[in-house]
Write an enzyme that holds these catalytic residues in place. Structure first.
Site: not given
Length: 159
Positions: A71, A83
């Site tokens: 990721e 985020k």
């Protein structure tokens, strides 16, 4: 086909403290250490915690879903305390998903209280099995973070 799942949990710490954990590499390190039932390991592939950082998450064998994936931190907004990370290799992409994004948003509720809103957004080809997507692992991560932040607050208050 696209979809979105959300989860919210109140944290009994200021938003700034919650953001110190969720807005950095801290949350990845925490789950790597405190969730062996879900994560075999969490490794930094590239970066220092800023936008562009790539983590490799390897799940404990026997967990439904992908064995591992990479990721990438695609958005870190320190002002709004948001985020976002997207799967960039393996995992859900191997199962026919074209987008798998996780967003953490820390919302100030009061002086000593905040809410962590977790969102999964996904897009998939028609043949993909959308039932593979579950908010439960993310909810478990947030609960572990809440417990951790609570322990730290109690330790500070005791001093």
């Amino acid at each position: 086909m696209s979809g979105q799942l959300e989860h919210e949990l109140e944290l009994h710490v200021p938003a700034s403290e919650a953001w110190e954990l969720f807005g950095t590499l801290g949350i990845g390190k925490l789950v790597g250490e405190e969730m062996p039932e879900l994560f075999q390991k969490v490794e930094i592939v590239e970066g220092d915690g800023g936008v562009g950082t790539i983590l490799k998450l390897t799940f404990t064998p026997g967990i439904p879903g992908p064995a591992s994936y990479n990721e990438k931190f695609t958005k870190i907004d320190n002002e709004k305390r948001i985020k976002e990370v997207e799967v960039v290799e393996g995992g859900y992409l191997d199962f026919g998903f074209t987008l798998f994004r996780v967003r953490f948003e820390v919302i100030e509720k009061g002086e000593d209280s905040s809410i962590i809103k977790s969102t999964i957004e996904y897009e998939a080809k028609e043949e993909a099995n959308a039932s593979l997507v579950s908010i439960d692992p993310l909810a478990n991560i947030v609960q572990v973070a809440k417990n951790y932040l609570g322990r730290n607050k109690a330790a500070k208050d005791a001093k």
